[in-house]
Design a protein around this motif. Structure first.
Motif: not given
Length: 271
Positions: A200-206, A80-82, A214-216
């Motif tokens: 972004i939230t989905f990628l962080v979750y996955a 949620t915060l992400t 991170i992809f940065n």
């Protein structure tokens, strides 16, 4: 009542942490306003904008990571915060990349000169390191129970898979995110920001449990600077080369491979 008293210190710490992040966002917004009025040289303007944007992103992510670690049993809180702070960054950091891969993509597509790209990359590198030392100084003040200055100098390895899998995860995350960034340009601004925040939230979750997703490269340097010092080659390959590889594959796919496939398909139909 006893339960509420027991929860109050945690709520207070969380509010303090969120307040720090929002204070940085407001400070950067103020600095951008001053910059807009008083700095008119395009090169200096672009450099400072990129520095401020990357500083905000890295600072907030460092604090967000720390805050998320306090509630490991409730991953939805971190997600949620992400999502929320992805929205905040999308709304407040318009016109900046905050990601070396984004700068590389623009240079490869001809939208940015190599000189401008190098200048923006330098600004991102300086901001990534500066945000780390700034937040380390804030943590040493002990504003919350989990703010400890020594924590910023510890290596917390986010990789929980072997090197080849970690490279694949970061490359795929970079490929997907920058593909969306490139193809959402025609979508309305408000909708685009929500779509990118959700992605972004989905990628962080996955991928978060595998490599941190991170992809940065600049953000990875800020989050895990000590780990780069202890295992530079491994972290360089996973968090710098892999996202860059994802960008390269994305550009090749959409600029060369898919048009070639379409042309071949059209030719075969005509025959």
């Amino acid at each position: 009542m006893t339960t509420l008293r027991g929860l109050w210190p945690e709520v207070q710490d969380t509010c303090t942490s969120l307040g720090l992040m929002l204070s940085i966002v407001l400070s950067v917004a103020l600095a951008r306003g001053v910059l807009q009025r008083h700095v008119h040289r395009p090169t200096a303007h672009a450099f400072v904008l990129e520095f401020l944007a990357t500083f905000q992103l890295c600072f907030c992510t460092l604090e967000l990571q720390l805050l998320g670690e306090q509630e490991p049993a409730h991953p939805t809180w971190s997600l949620t915060l992400t999502y929320f702070f992805s929205l905040v960054h999308g709304l407040t950091l318009v016109g900046t990349a905050s990601n070396p891969c984004g700068v590389m993509m623009q240079m490869m597509l001809g939208g940015m000169s190599p000189e401008t790209g190098a200048m923006r990359l330098l600004a991102q590198l300086m901001a990534a390191l500066g945000s780390r030392y700034c937040i380390g100084a804030l943590w040493s003040l002990g504003l919350t129970r989990y703010h400890v200055g020594e924590r910023s100098f510890a290596c917390r390895n986010p990789m929980h898979v072997d090197l080849p899998k970690a490279v694949v995860v970061e490359a795929i995350c970079s490929f997907i995110f920058h593909s969306a960034l490139l193809h959402f340009q025609e979508v309305g601004t408000k909708l685009r920001i929500h779509l990118l925040a959700a992605l972004i939230t989905f990628l962080v979750y996955a991928g978060g449990s595998l490599t941190g997703a991170i992809f940065n490269p600049a953000l990875a340097l800020s989050l895990h600077f000590k780990c780069f010092d202890e295992a530079f080659l491994q972290f360089f390959i996973v968090y710098w080369l892999a996202p860059s590889l994802g960008i390269l594959l994305m550009i090749l796919t959409f600029s060369l491979f898919l048009p070639w496939l379409y042309d071949n398909h059209t030719t075969n139909k005509k025959e």
